[in-house]
Design an enzyme around this catalytic site. Structure first.
Site, short mmCIF file in Angstrom:
data_model
loop_
_atom_site.label_atom_id
_atom_site.label_comp_id
_atom_site.label_asym_id
_atom_site.label_seq_id
_atom_site.Cartn_x
_atom_site.Cartn_y
_atom_site.Cartn_z
N CYS A 137 0.85 -1.17 0.06
CA CYS A 137 -0.11 0.07 -0.05
C CYS A 137 0.99 1.15 -0.18
CB CYS A 137 -0.94 -0.05 1.09
SG CYS A 137 -2.54 0.82 0.82
N HIS A 141 -3.54 -5.26 0.47
CA HIS A 141 -3.18 -5.69 1.52
C HIS A 141 -3.33 -7.17 1.53
CE1 HIS A 141 -2.81 -1.92 3.79
NE2 HIS A 141 -3.87 -1.51 2.90
N GLU A 144 -1.64 -9.37 3.40
CA GLU A 144 -1.50 -9.69 4.66
C GLU A 144 -2.80 -10.14 5.37
OE1 GLU A 144 -1.05 -6.49 3.89
OE2 GLU A 144 -1.60 -5.15 5.48
N1 GLN Z 1 -1.95 6.47 2.36
C1 GLN Z 1 -2.15 5.88 1.39
C2 GLN Z 1 -3.56 6.01 0.73
O1 GLN Z 1 -4.48 6.30 1.30
C3 GLN Z 1 -1.97 4.60 1.78
C4 GLN Z 1 -2.89 3.76 2.68
C5 GLN Z 1 -2.37 2.42 3.16
O2 GLN Z 1 -0.96 2.23 3.30
N2 GLN Z 1 -3.23 1.59 3.82
O3 GLN Z 1 -3.56 5.85 -0.41
#
Ligand code: GLN
Length: 540
Positions: free
Chosen positions: A384, A510, A512
């Site tokens: 992310c 994600h 994970e």
């Molecule tokens: N802050 C970034 C976004 O909103 C990444 C979010 C995250 O890592 N879950 O796109």
């Protein structure tokens, strides 16, 4: 003959952090291993509608389900143990309960009645508990009540449990988790806190059926009989829960203590099938006995509270077992990394993961860590925000766009290589408004991602507002960073890979969240494999 759903409640006494989530998941695992269909639900007594708006320092990781619910991290344990997806219905907070009741009141659904904690709030709690049972999918619903008995804010939940126990009688069972502390000065285990905690339950009108006692030492027969006598439970229903080396040991400890048998007998459910825990035992055997060991760096800004990265840490355990290798995570604060010290900070690590996150703090340290991993050919995995940082780093240092940035950190950058999602531009509310939950992603055939997943289309869970800016896609592809996973609906870049590198993968989603004991996530398995291989090469 249709058999009614059984409801098991897990409450906590004496202190918080005794591990209600792990005990709930362990019991569920044992029942599942006997062929029962089980789900677990968590009721959280705070006023936030969901934990999505909470800072990770407050409450640890926010876990996201397939249907896009932002939930408590205990749901991650439920999925990792049971290998069955959870949903919005599996996590309810006081905020959500009140929101529903207040909305009903505004609609006029209460027909002029005075709306009160009892019966309206407790009815809504009971409704949320029975919702899962009413799906007809589960023979057993385990509901974990967050907080500790005696807290003002958990009182309506305990009252709802009392009412359900009264209404459903034999179909309800209450397990109370308490602490039996060891006083080293007198060399004794003390049962008084447990007795008081059960008395408190009795004041609320709830008699626990089973007591699970967290303890550092063995509970003797005498002590079990004493607890049983003072707390009105059978001595066979006083269960010892000793501190374990790994959370994955707990189902086997509970099996040894016959928690599943006690529960089934009390609920009048059949105990004829022998639970098959052989895969679980094999997993633990490899976890404890793997000779090979590697160190992987986890670069993030919330590392003072490791629970902020719970699912990543667990996914590394699963992937380690798949590779017959112990993974030691080095927790590295991104704020402490600079271009000058990055080499000494990351030296010797066999792989580097840059973690998800929000906001500006620590961002330059993450970028420096990625530059190091890319140039030194150390396996790299970005998740992310970690993927977004990889895109920024590549833009700055390979494509020559010195001020490449995300508009999350620098709204006026000349090169907004990461930008706000189109759908986010009109959104002002913070709660529950990110791009959340499972979306499809198509993989390019000549990619590492395709080699790892072995499939054309994958479904992974998301939680973000920003994305790769496709205006720069052609430049990146030409420069050696390929977009190898694309969302088929909107063309969003979901995966980037650097080709001229042993293992460099960034994912917007994600992975994970979907790693379980039975199904370690392929990307984590592939990453750990690459790290192990990097270690072997070094030795040669
Ligand atoms: N802050 C970034 C976004 O909103 C990444 C979010 C995250 O890592 N879950 O796109």
């Amino acid at each position: 003959m249709s058999v009614s759903t059984k409801y098991i409640f897990v409450t906590g006494g004496v202190t918080s952090s005794l591990g209600k989530g792990i005990i709930s998941a362990s019991l569920a695992k044992l029942l599942q291993a006997r062929g029962y269909s089980v789900t677990i639900q968590k009721l959280d007594p705070y006023i936030n509608v969901d934990p999505g708006t909470l800072n990770p320092y407050e409450h640890g990781e926010c876990y996201v389900t397939d249907d896009g619910a932002e939930t408590d991290l205990d749901l991650g344990h439920y999925e990792r143990f049971l290998n069955v997806p959870t949903s919005q219905a599996n996590n309810v907070t006081t905020g959500r309960i009140y929101k529903t009741v207040i909305e009903k009141e505004r609609r006029g659904d209460y027909l002029g009645k005075t709306v009160q904690v009892i019966p309206h709030i407790t009815d809504e709690i009971k409704h949320r508990i029975r919702l899962l049972g009413n799906t007809g999918q589960y023979q057993v619903v385990i509901t974990e009540i967050g907080g500790t008995v005696g807290d003002i804010e958990s009182t309506p939940y305990i009252e709802a449990v009392r009412q359900l126990k009264w209404e459903l009688s034999k179909d309800v069972l209450v397990i109370h988790l308490t602490l039996v502390p060891y006083l080293s000065a007198s060399g004794e285990l003390k049962t008084k806190p447990t007795q008081h905690s059960v008395k408190m339950m009795l004041e609320y009108g709830v008699q626990p059926d089973v007591l699970v006692c967290r303890t550092e030492h063995e509970l003797s027969g005498d002590l079990r009989r004493k607890v049983a006598l003072f707390c009105n439970v059978d001595s066979s229903a006083v269960i010892e829960a000793r501190d374990a080396k790994s959370i994955y040991q707990v189902p086997l400890l509970m099996q040894k203590e016959k928690l599943d048998l006690v529960v089934l007998n009390k609920l009048g459910l059949a105990v004829d099938k022998v639970p098959d825990m052989s895969r679980w035992e094999k997993f633990l055997d490899t976890l404890y006995n793997s000779k090979n060991e590697i160190r992987i760096g986890l670069v993030g800004k919330y590392i003072e509270l490791k629970d902020s990265y719970k699912s990543i840490a667990e996914a590394f355990i699963h992937a380690g077992v798949s590779n017959e290798c112990k993974v030691h995570i080095e927790w590295i604060h991104s704020e402490g990394i600079t271009d000058e010290n990055v080499k000494s900070q990351l030296k010797g690590l066999k792989g580097i993961l840059v973690a998800p996150g929000f906001g500006h703090r620590g961002i330059e340290g993450k970028i420096a860590a990625i530059k190091y991993a890319r140039e030194e050919k150390v396996p790299f995995f970005g998740i992310c925000l970690g993927m977004q940082c990889a895109v920024i780093e590549f833009g700055r240092n390979v494509l020559g766009m010195k001020d490449a940035h995300s508009t999350e950190m620098d709204a006026s950058t000349k090169h907004p290589v990461i930008d706000l999602l189109e759908a986010q531009k009109k959104i002002t509310n913070k709660g529950g408004t990110m791009r959340l939950g499972a979306y499809p992603c198509n993989l390019a055939e000549d990619s590492r991602a395709f080699e790892i997943y072995g499939r054309h289309t994958i479904y992974e869970r998301h939680r973000h507002r920003y994305e790769f800016n496709n205006e720069y896609l052609a430049d990146y592809e030409r420069g050696g960073m390929a977009a190898t996973g694309i969302n088929p609906e909107g063309g969003l870049v979901e995966i980037v890979e650097v080709k001229d590198h042993p293992w460099f993968v960034g994912v917007q989603f994600h992975p994970e969240y979907k790693s379980t004991v039975d199904n370690p996530h392929p990307l984590f398995v592939g990453f750990v494999k690459a790290c192990v291989e990097a270690g072997v090469k070094e030795k040669v």
